[in-house]
Design a protein around this motif. Structure first.
Motif, PDB file in Angstrom:
ATOM      1  N   ASP A  80       0.796  -1.161  -0.112  1.00 15.61           N
ATOM      2  CA  ASP A  80       0.078   0.044  -0.013  1.00 15.61           C
ATOM      3  C   ASP A  80       0.780   1.362  -0.068  1.00 15.61           C
ATOM      4  O   ASP A  80       0.611   2.324  -0.482  1.00 15.61           O
ATOM      5  CB  ASP A  80      -0.804   0.106   1.309  1.00 15.61           C
ATOM      6  N   SER A  81       1.869   1.353   0.671  1.00 16.15           N
ATOM      7  CA  SER A  81       2.791   2.169   0.796  1.00 16.15           C
ATOM      8  C   SER A  81       3.680   2.538  -0.654  1.00 16.15           C
ATOM      9  O   SER A  81       3.424   3.732  -1.101  1.00 16.15           O
ATOM     10  CB  SER A  81       3.841   2.252   1.796  1.00 16.15           C
ATOM     11  N   LEU A  82       3.950   1.498  -1.269  1.00 16.52           N
ATOM     12  CA  LEU A  82       4.551   1.736  -2.507  1.00 16.52           C
ATOM     13  C   LEU A  82       3.537   2.383  -3.716  1.00 16.52           C
ATOM     14  O   LEU A  82       3.984   3.036  -4.330  1.00 16.52           O
ATOM     15  CB  LEU A  82       5.092   0.237  -3.192  1.00 16.52           C
ATOM     16  N   ARG A  83       2.415   1.816  -3.475  1.00 16.21           N
ATOM     17  CA  ARG A  83       1.223   2.152  -4.297  1.00 16.21           C
ATOM     18  C   ARG A  83       1.086   3.687  -4.073  1.00 16.21           C
ATOM     19  O   ARG A  83       0.789   4.522  -5.209  1.00 16.21           O
ATOM     20  CB  ARG A  83      -0.048   1.346  -4.375  1.00 16.21           C
ATOM     21  N   ALA A  84       0.822   4.194  -2.826  1.00 15.94           N
ATOM     22  CA  ALA A  84       0.636   5.517  -2.532  1.00 15.94           C
ATOM     23  C   ALA A  84       1.887   6.281  -3.221  1.00 15.94           C
ATOM     24  O   ALA A  84       1.707   7.631  -3.666  1.00 15.94           O
ATOM     25  CB  ALA A  84       0.209   5.774  -0.844  1.00 15.94           C
ATOM     26  N   ARG A  85       2.999   5.859  -2.822  1.00 17.37           N
ATOM     27  CA  ARG A  85       4.164   6.732  -3.221  1.00 17.37           C
ATOM     28  C   ARG A  85       4.086   6.824  -4.992  1.00 17.37           C
ATOM     29  O   ARG A  85       4.403   7.884  -5.411  1.00 17.37           O
ATOM     30  CB  ARG A  85       5.618   6.072  -2.904  1.00 17.37           C
ATOM     31  N   ARG A  86       3.992   5.515  -5.492  1.00 12.00           N
ATOM     32  CA  ARG A  86       3.840   5.692  -6.868  1.00 12.00           C
ATOM     33  C   ARG A  86       2.662   6.681  -7.617  1.00 12.00           C
ATOM     34  O   ARG A  86       2.991   7.408  -8.489  1.00 12.00           O
ATOM     35  CB  ARG A  86       3.546   4.431  -7.592  1.00 12.00           C
ATOM     36  N   ALA A  87       1.521   6.540  -6.823  1.00 15.90           N
ATOM     37  CA  ALA A  87       0.399   7.455  -7.185  1.00 15.90           C
ATOM     38  C   ALA A  87       0.960   8.811  -6.923  1.00 15.90           C
ATOM     39  O   ALA A  87       0.453   9.861  -7.768  1.00 15.90           O
ATOM     40  CB  ALA A  87      -0.673   7.213  -6.402  1.00 15.90           C
ATOM     41  N   ALA A  88       1.592   9.246  -6.015  1.00 17.17           N
ATOM     42  CA  ALA A  88       2.118  10.523  -5.504  1.00 17.17           C
ATOM     43  C   ALA A  88       2.924  10.993  -6.614  1.00 17.17           C
ATOM     44  O   ALA A  88       3.052  12.179  -7.079  1.00 17.17           O
ATOM     45  CB  ALA A  88       2.796  10.695  -4.246  1.00 17.17           C
ATOM     46  N   LEU A  89       4.003  10.071  -7.058  1.00 16.04           N
ATOM     47  CA  LEU A  89       4.970  10.542  -7.947  1.00 16.04           C
ATOM     48  C   LEU A  89       4.251  10.712  -9.484  1.00 16.04           C
ATOM     49  O   LEU A  89       4.688  11.700 -10.340  1.00 16.04           O
ATOM     50  CB  LEU A  89       5.870   9.325  -8.222  1.00 16.04           C
ATOM     51  N   THR A  90       3.352  10.017  -9.881  1.00 17.80           N
ATOM     52  CA  THR A  90       2.551  10.177 -11.133  1.00 17.80           C
ATOM     53  C   THR A  90       1.845  11.264 -11.141  1.00 17.80           C
ATOM     54  O   THR A  90       1.645  12.015 -12.084  1.00 17.80           O
ATOM     55  CB  THR A  90       1.608   8.778 -11.179  1.00 17.80           C
TER      56      THR A  90
ATOM     57  N   ALA B 158       2.539  14.089  -9.160  1.00 16.94           N
ATOM     58  CA  ALA B 158       3.534  15.121  -9.139  1.00 16.94           C
ATOM     59  C   ALA B 158       4.318  15.321 -10.670  1.00 16.94           C
ATOM     60  O   ALA B 158       4.123  16.271 -11.132  1.00 16.94           O
ATOM     61  CB  ALA B 158       4.886  14.945  -8.478  1.00 16.94           C
ATOM     62  N   GLY B 159       4.422  14.251 -11.526  1.00 17.96           N
ATOM     63  CA  GLY B 159       4.745  14.242 -12.756  1.00 17.96           C
ATOM     64  C   GLY B 159       3.872  14.972 -13.759  1.00 17.96           C
ATOM     65  O   GLY B 159       4.117  15.756 -14.588  1.00 17.96           O
ATOM     66  N   ALA B 160       2.455  14.499 -13.448  1.00 19.87           N
ATOM     67  CA  ALA B 160       1.422  15.124 -14.296  1.00 19.87           C
ATOM     68  C   ALA B 160       1.310  16.620 -14.233  1.00 19.87           C
ATOM     69  O   ALA B 160       1.011  17.317 -15.004  1.00 19.87           O
ATOM     70  CB  ALA B 160       0.087  14.358 -14.096  1.00 19.87           C
ATOM     71  N   VAL B 161       1.272  17.020 -12.898  1.00 20.53           N
ATOM     72  CA  VAL B 161       1.280  18.589 -12.393  1.00 20.53           C
ATOM     73  C   VAL B 161       2.566  19.177 -13.101  1.00 20.53           C
ATOM     74  O   VAL B 161       2.293  20.469 -13.506  1.00 20.53           O
ATOM     75  CB  VAL B 161       1.286  18.613 -10.889  1.00 20.53           C
ATOM     76  N   ALA B 162       3.690  18.425 -12.889  1.00 20.48           N
ATOM     77  CA  ALA B 162       4.923  19.285 -13.573  1.00 20.48           C
ATOM     78  C   ALA B 162       4.827  19.481 -15.112  1.00 20.48           C
ATOM     79  O   ALA B 162       5.171  20.287 -15.544  1.00 20.48           O
ATOM     80  CB  ALA B 162       6.002  18.330 -13.286  1.00 20.48           C
ATOM     81  N   VAL B 163       4.295  18.278 -15.634  1.00 19.50           N
ATOM     82  CA  VAL B 163       3.948  18.372 -17.140  1.00 19.50           C
ATOM     83  C   VAL B 163       3.015  19.488 -17.507  1.00 19.50           C
ATOM     84  O   VAL B 163       3.252  20.187 -18.457  1.00 19.50           O
ATOM     85  CB  VAL B 163       3.616  17.094 -17.732  1.00 19.50           C
ATOM     86  N   ALA B 164       1.943  19.633 -16.786  1.00 16.56           N
ATOM     87  CA  ALA B 164       0.901  20.408 -17.033  1.00 16.56           C
ATOM     88  C   ALA B 164       1.505  22.009 -16.779  1.00 16.56           C
ATOM     89  O   ALA B 164       1.031  22.996 -17.367  1.00 16.56           O
ATOM     90  CB  ALA B 164      -0.315  20.179 -16.278  1.00 16.56           C
ATOM     91  N   ARG B 165       2.062  22.193 -15.775  1.00 16.75           N
ATOM     92  CA  ARG B 165       2.742  23.378 -15.363  1.00 16.75           C
ATOM     93  C   ARG B 165       3.790  23.803 -16.356  1.00 16.75           C
ATOM     94  O   ARG B 165       3.761  24.883 -16.848  1.00 16.75           O
ATOM     95  CB  ARG B 165       3.582  23.592 -13.901  1.00 16.75           C
ATOM     96  N   HIS B 166       4.656  22.945 -16.998  1.00 12.43           N
ATOM     97  CA  HIS B 166       5.340  23.265 -17.981  1.00 12.43           C
ATOM     98  C   HIS B 166       4.748  23.571 -19.168  1.00 12.43           C
ATOM     99  O   HIS B 166       5.000  24.642 -19.883  1.00 12.43           O
ATOM    100  CB  HIS B 166       6.513  21.881 -18.172  1.00 12.43           C
TER     101      HIS B 166
END
Length: 344
Positions: A143-153, A155-163
């Motif tokens: 569950d922790s790994l899934r939550a971390r992966r979802a958070a990274l995903t 964050a990546g989507a937000v960074a792409v959208a911001r860029h």
């Protein structure tokens, strides 16, 4: 599982004790129903525990009449209940309850037989508790790994959208405010203050999104109508070659409108001509828009990286919309801007 164990235990009950065996089997079935009810509803856990203790106690106390002692039915019911209790209850509940059930069975079968049963019960309960702890830790880790992966995903989507938003803002600034500043710097005192004010008002409306902003719903848009507004506002004489009924998503139309506007602005500023050609045609499933002029031309490879007109307002904008752009030009031979959606 306990119902199945009890069914086989019932087969071993002597004929004269069959009513007792049926009564015990009925208690097991009722307990199983209560277990299922408690599991599905998430309530009645105490009642399920009471039935679990009651059925094991009943089987252990009556094993002398239901097949002799020690009795396999009683032994299997005791160990199965003790094992599942390690999964359903914390140690502060499961340990004293298991000890109590074992004490009842020990009182019936005696110390000699009870010692072997106790050792088996201890090993099985320890193994069950250990397996439960390891499984829970593994589940928490997953569950922790899934939550971390979802958070990274995210964050990546937000960074792409911001860029993308930053690139769009830079393109908008180039198309609006910087163009107005360049006009004022170039013409100096000859610039009409009223015209500058009108350009500034239009730039502010575009930058604040009060007009020409990107639609929230990507609904179909008539591309000819959208580009007609660009042609009508251009100071150039634009020869239009297109056919009616070219429909694209709103976001694509917006990208094409802004790219065409930038291409016509470049013709106005740099080509030393006052006319251009705008054409729209369809190649297969792709929409192709071209802006051509017969001006002085330039060398695309010599354009400084700091100049964002072609790269930011045309090429990157079309790429962000899922299309592509190609600018070709030669000194003395004019310039052609080819916009394609979907991209090449």
């Amino acid at each position: 599982m306990l119902v199945l164990i009890s069914a086989f235990g019932l087969l071993a009950v002597p004929a004269d004790a069959l009513p007792l065996g049926l009564a015990l089997f009925g208690l097991i079935v009722v307990g199983a129903v209560v277990d299922c009810w408690a599991g599905f509803s998430g309530r009645l856990a105490s009642l399920a525990l009471t039935f679990a203790v009651a059925r094991v106690t009943a089987i252990c106390v009556t094993q002398e009449w239901s097949g002799g002692q020690p009795n396999q039915w009683a032994l299997n019911a005791l160990t199965a209940t003790a094992i599942t209790m390690q999964w359903d209850w914390p140690p502060r509940v499961s340990l004293p309850v298991t000890a109590g059930m074992f004490a009842v069975n020990l009182a019936v079968v005696g110390v000699g037989e009870g010692s072997a049963i106790g050792l088996r019960l201890l090993v099985e309960c320890v193994m069950a508790r250990l397996a439960f702890v390891l499984l829970r830790q593994s589940s928490r880790r997953v569950d922790s790994l899934r939550a971390r992966r979802a958070a990274l995903t995210r964050a990546g989507a937000v960074a792409v959208a911001r860029h993308r938003q930053e690139r769009e803002l830079l393109a908008l600034l180039h198309d609006t405010a910087s163009a107005t500043f360049l006009m004022v710097a170039t013409h100096g005192r000859d610039t009409d203050p009223g015209q500058v004010a009108e350009y500034a008002r239009h730039d502010l409306m575009v930058l604040t999104g009060t007009t020409g902003g990107q639609t929230s719903q990507d609904s179909p848009v008539d591309l000819n109508v959208a580009l007609r507004s660009v042609v009508d506002r251009s100071p150039l004489t634009v020869d239009v070659l297109w056919r009616d009924g070219t429909v694209v998503p709103a976001s694509v139309a917006l990208a094409l409108v802004r790219a065409v506007r930038e291409a016509l602005t470049n013709v106005e500023r740099h080509a030393n001509v006052r006319d251009a050609t705008l054409s729209i045609h369809v190649e297969g499933n792709r929409v192709v828009v071209t802006v051509d002029d017969v001006g002085v031309g330039f060398c695309p490879g010599e354009v400084p990286h700091s100049r964002r007109g072609i790269r930011g307002s045309v090429i990157e904008r079309m790429t962000a919309a899922g299309g592509s752009a190609l600018v070709t030009s030669r000194l003395g031979a004019g310039t052609s801007v080819r916009l394609v959606w979907p991209g090449d």
